[in-house]
Every structure is written in C-alpha cells, then in structure tokens.
Write a protein that holds these residues in place. Structure first.
Motif, PDB file in Angstrom:
ATOM      1  N   ILE A 134       0.838  -1.203   0.000  1.00  0.00           N
ATOM      2  CA  ILE A 134       0.000   0.000   0.000  1.00  0.00           C
ATOM      3  C   ILE A 134       0.873   1.253   0.000  1.00  0.00           C
ATOM      4  O   ILE A 134       0.644   2.198  -0.756  1.00  0.00           O
ATOM      5  CB  ILE A 134      -0.936  -0.007   1.224  1.00  0.00           C
ATOM      6  N   PHE A 135       1.893   1.254   0.854  1.00  0.00           N
ATOM      7  CA  PHE A 135       2.788   2.410   0.913  1.00  0.00           C
ATOM      8  C   PHE A 135       3.533   2.608  -0.402  1.00  0.00           C
ATOM      9  O   PHE A 135       3.722   3.735  -0.862  1.00  0.00           O
ATOM     10  CB  PHE A 135       3.781   2.247   2.062  1.00  0.00           C
ATOM     11  N   SER A 136       3.976   1.519  -1.017  1.00  0.00           N
ATOM     12  CA  SER A 136       4.765   1.645  -2.242  1.00  0.00           C
ATOM     13  C   SER A 136       3.925   2.168  -3.399  1.00  0.00           C
ATOM     14  O   SER A 136       4.404   2.978  -4.201  1.00  0.00           O
ATOM     15  CB  SER A 136       5.403   0.297  -2.606  1.00  0.00           C
ATOM     16  N   ILE A 137       2.666   1.741  -3.495  1.00  0.00           N
ATOM     17  CA  ILE A 137       1.829   2.225  -4.597  1.00  0.00           C
ATOM     18  C   ILE A 137       1.468   3.692  -4.411  1.00  0.00           C
ATOM     19  O   ILE A 137       1.479   4.476  -5.359  1.00  0.00           O
ATOM     20  CB  ILE A 137       0.555   1.369  -4.772  1.00  0.00           C
ATOM     21  N   PHE A 138       1.172   4.101  -3.161  1.00  0.00           N
ATOM     22  CA  PHE A 138       0.892   5.513  -2.917  1.00  0.00           C
ATOM     23  C   PHE A 138       2.148   6.361  -3.100  1.00  0.00           C
ATOM     24  O   PHE A 138       2.076   7.499  -3.572  1.00  0.00           O
ATOM     25  CB  PHE A 138       0.296   5.716  -1.523  1.00  0.00           C
ATOM     26  N   GLY A 139       3.306   5.798  -2.729  1.00  0.00           N
ATOM     27  CA  GLY A 139       4.557   6.502  -2.977  1.00  0.00           C
ATOM     28  C   GLY A 139       4.816   6.672  -4.460  1.00  0.00           C
ATOM     29  O   GLY A 139       5.286   7.723  -4.911  1.00  0.00           O
ATOM     30  N   ALA A 140       4.499   5.643  -5.243  1.00  0.00           N
ATOM     31  CA  ALA A 140       4.689   5.715  -6.688  1.00  0.00           C
ATOM     32  C   ALA A 140       3.767   6.757  -7.305  1.00  0.00           C
ATOM     33  O   ALA A 140       4.167   7.520  -8.197  1.00  0.00           O
ATOM     34  CB  ALA A 140       4.443   4.344  -7.316  1.00  0.00           C
ATOM     35  N   ILE A 141       2.517   6.801  -6.845  1.00  0.00           N
ATOM     36  CA  ILE A 141       1.565   7.792  -7.363  1.00  0.00           C
ATOM     37  C   ILE A 141       2.011   9.206  -6.997  1.00  0.00           C
ATOM     38  O   ILE A 141       1.983  10.124  -7.826  1.00  0.00           O
ATOM     39  CB  ILE A 141       0.149   7.516  -6.821  1.00  0.00           C
ATOM     40  N   ALA A 142       2.458   9.386  -5.751  1.00  0.00           N
ATOM     41  CA  ALA A 142       2.928  10.701  -5.317  1.00  0.00           C
ATOM     42  C   ALA A 142       4.136  11.142  -6.129  1.00  0.00           C
ATOM     43  O   ALA A 142       4.246  12.302  -6.542  1.00  0.00           O
ATOM     44  CB  ALA A 142       3.266  10.680  -3.829  1.00  0.00           C
ATOM     45  N   PHE A 143       5.054  10.211  -6.379  1.00  0.00           N
ATOM     46  CA  PHE A 143       6.249  10.570  -7.139  1.00  0.00           C
ATOM     47  C   PHE A 143       5.916  10.837  -8.598  1.00  0.00           C
ATOM     48  O   PHE A 143       6.630  11.587  -9.271  1.00  0.00           O
ATOM     49  CB  PHE A 143       7.299   9.464  -7.040  1.00  0.00           C
ATOM     50  N   THR A 144       4.836  10.255  -9.103  1.00  0.00           N
ATOM     51  CA  THR A 144       4.396  10.554 -10.461  1.00  0.00           C
ATOM     52  C   THR A 144       4.027  12.024 -10.589  1.00  0.00           C
ATOM     53  O   THR A 144       4.403  12.695 -11.556  1.00  0.00           O
ATOM     54  CB  THR A 144       3.199   9.671 -10.852  1.00  0.00           C
ATOM     55  N   PHE A 145       3.290  12.538  -9.597  1.00  0.00           N
ATOM     56  CA  PHE A 145       2.951  13.966  -9.614  1.00  0.00           C
ATOM     57  C   PHE A 145       4.202  14.829  -9.426  1.00  0.00           C
ATOM     58  O   PHE A 145       4.324  15.903 -10.027  1.00  0.00           O
ATOM     59  CB  PHE A 145       1.923  14.273  -8.528  1.00  0.00           C
ATOM     60  N   PHE A 146       5.120  14.359  -8.597  1.00  0.00           N
ATOM     61  CA  PHE A 146       6.379  15.093  -8.432  1.00  0.00           C
ATOM     62  C   PHE A 146       7.160  15.123  -9.741  1.00  0.00           C
ATOM     63  O   PHE A 146       7.771  16.140 -10.090  1.00  0.00           O
ATOM     64  CB  PHE A 146       7.214  14.433  -7.337  1.00  0.00           C
ATOM     65  N   GLU A 147       7.124  14.021 -10.489  1.00  0.00           N
ATOM     66  CA  GLU A 147       7.823  13.965 -11.775  1.00  0.00           C
ATOM     67  C   GLU A 147       7.190  14.918 -12.781  1.00  0.00           C
ATOM     68  O   GLU A 147       7.880  15.481 -13.626  1.00  0.00           O
ATOM     69  CB  GLU A 147       7.806  12.531 -12.311  1.00  0.00           C
ATOM     70  N   LEU A 148       5.888  15.124 -12.684  1.00  0.00           N
ATOM     71  CA  LEU A 148       5.230  16.130 -13.522  1.00  0.00           C
ATOM     72  C   LEU A 148       5.779  17.515 -13.223  1.00  0.00           C
ATOM     73  O   LEU A 148       6.075  18.301 -14.138  1.00  0.00           O
ATOM     74  CB  LEU A 148       3.720  16.095 -13.279  1.00  0.00           C
ATOM     75  N   LEU A 149       5.942  17.827 -11.932  1.00  0.00           N
ATOM     76  CA  LEU A 149       6.524  19.103 -11.528  1.00  0.00           C
ATOM     77  C   LEU A 149       7.951  19.232 -12.040  1.00  0.00           C
ATOM     78  O   LEU A 149       8.354  20.294 -12.544  1.00  0.00           O
ATOM     79  CB  LEU A 149       6.485  19.231 -10.009  1.00  0.00           C
ATOM     80  N   VAL A 150       8.735  18.172 -11.930  1.00  0.00           N
ATOM     81  CA  VAL A 150      10.119  18.184 -12.404  1.00  0.00           C
ATOM     82  C   VAL A 150      10.167  18.416 -13.908  1.00  0.00           C
ATOM     83  O   VAL A 150      11.051  19.126 -14.414  1.00  0.00           O
ATOM     84  CB  VAL A 150      10.830  16.872 -12.033  1.00  0.00           C
ATOM     85  N   SER A 151       9.231  17.835 -14.646  1.00  0.00           N
ATOM     86  CA  SER A 151       9.196  18.000 -16.099  1.00  0.00           C
ATOM     87  C   SER A 151       9.040  19.466 -16.479  1.00  0.00           C
ATOM     88  O   SER A 151       9.734  19.976 -17.369  1.00  0.00           O
ATOM     89  CB  SER A 151       8.047  17.179 -16.695  1.00  0.00           C
TER      90      SER A 151
END
Length: 268
Positions: free
Chosen positions: A227-244
C-alpha cells in the motif's frame, strides 16, 4: 491471504542500449544499412514532438482578436515564455528577437519530459543523452551567434574570457578557465542536468512500481508495504510532472541567460 502471479523484474538495458543485446529491438534496422533505425525511445521522442506540432497548428490556425478555447491556452503558454523567461532576462527588444528559439527549447524539453508519466510510454525522451545534447548545442550556437553578431567573433571571444583590470600575470591562469567554462562547459552542464534528472526520475518510478508489483504478487497482497509503495509511486508521479515543467523552465532560462551574457560580454 497470498496472491498468485508472476513477477517480472525490470530490464533497463535494452531500453537504453537497444540493438546491442538484440537487434530485434530496433525498427527499420534493415533499411539503408540501419541508417534510419529507430528504437522505442526515438519513437517516443518523435511521437511527442509530433503532438507538440499538431497542438500549436490547431491552436493558432485561427487568429481571433479575442482568443478563446485552445487558442487562448496556446497563447497563454507562449506568453508565459515570452514574459517570464525571454523578456525578463533579455528585455523586450532582445526577448522578442530570441523568443522563437527560447520557446522552441522550452516546449521541446517539456513535451519530451512529460512522456515519462504517460501510460504506455513511461519514459522521458530526455532520459538518454542524445536529445538533451542536441538542444544544448542549439543553445550554444545561438549564444555564440548573439555575441558574434554584436561584437564580431574575435572581439566577442576576447570580451568573454578576458577580465578587465586583472593583473597581466593572472591572465595566463584566468583566460583558459574562462574559455573552458564559457565555451566548453556550458553545453555539457545543460545536457547532463536535464538527462540526469529525467533518467533518475524514470528509474525511481520503475523501482517504486516494481516494488509494488513484487510485494503484491510475491508477498501478502494486503500488506502495508504494498500500500505504501503504490501511494509513494503515485505521489512521485505527480512530483515527476513538476520536475518536467521545472526542467523545461531551467533549460530555457539558462539559454536566455547565456544569450544575455553574450550580448553584454563587453560589460561583464
């Protein structure tokens, strides 16, 4: 309760070094001796650039005095680059003069970055060195052109590497350092900054989603770890959008700063 399934470990080798392990990973490898061979990452780049071109063709097909819809959105994007990058750095006159190249770099970096979070693509076109290097060389050429056009090539180079008022004996040390940092190091730093950030983000996303896959299928599917890893992956996806977006802004801004330094080389 344990789930049964098959875990597939990630394999980045064929993605970043296609054809070296298996030539079947290349398209058109047999055409013209492989001169036009394409791998998946090249196809991602071409697709995203095509989307960018189509978007602006559609956005600016009409030139209404009061823009609405997609035209308004397209003009807002261009105005952001014009006002907050080009004109803020170069002033209105030079900002408008160099806006086409600065805007092209900004949108090219952004559109090829954003593919890293798109399902089915899942990788940035800038995660390998080729495209960032091309954009950095374009910025480097424009930088040299701007200074050479204003001062003449040799006077521009001299103004860029010779610091006024410095004792003569120090020029032996300072001139090579200034030449290296101005004309050699800048394109490399532009290239590596963009590539390293997007490659690191891609690898982190791969590891997070792979960890979720592993914990879910190999361990208990109800475990807190998955559960933590999937929510972490989703959160980092939004962070990667910001980085882009941020990497596109930084690349375009540094391009504008380098042009400004060339235009005012004699005053620095």
């Amino acid at each position: 309760m344990a789930f049964k399934g098959e875990f597939h470990a990630p394999d980045l080798y064929t993605e970043f070094f296609p054809g070296q392990l298996d030539p079947q990973h290349l398209w058109f490898a047999d055409f013209a001796g492989g001169a036009f061979a394409l791998d998946r990452l090249m196809l991602v780049r071409l697709l995203m650039c095509a989307i960018l071109v189509v978007f602006f063709l559609v956005a600016f097909r009409r030139k209404d005095l009061v823009p609405t819809g997609i035209q308004n959105f397209g003009e807002s994007l261009v105005d952001f680059v014009r006002i907050h990058i080009a004109e803020d750095t170069l002033g209105k006159k030079e900002g408008r003069r160099f806006l086409p190249i600065i805007a092209t770099i900004f949108f090219a970096v952004f559109i090829t970055n954003i593919s890293t979070i798109l399902p089915g693509l899942n990788i940035s076109g800038n995660a390998r060195i080729g495209f960032p290097m091309v954009l950095a060389l374009v910025a480097w050429v424009v930088m040299i052109y701007a200074g050479s056009r204003r001062y003449g090539f040799f006077k521009y180079v001299k103004s860029s590497v010779v610091i006024p008022g410095l004792p003569s004996f120090l020029h032996i040390l300072v001139v090579p350092i200034e030449f290296f940092s101005t004309f050699i190091l800048r394109p490399f730093t532009l290239t590596l900054r963009l590539m390293a950030n997007m490659l690191a983000g891609h690898i982190i996303l791969v590891l997070m989603f792979t960890a979720t896959n592993f914990f879910f299928w190999q361990l208990n599917g109800w475990s807190l770890i998955s559960i933590f890893s999937i929510f972490g992956a989703i959160a980092f996806t939004f962070f990667e959008l910001l980085v882009s977006v941020l990497q596109a802004y930084i690349f375009a801004l540094l391009t504008a700063v380098y042009i400004e330094m060339s235009l005012n080389a004699a005053e620095h």
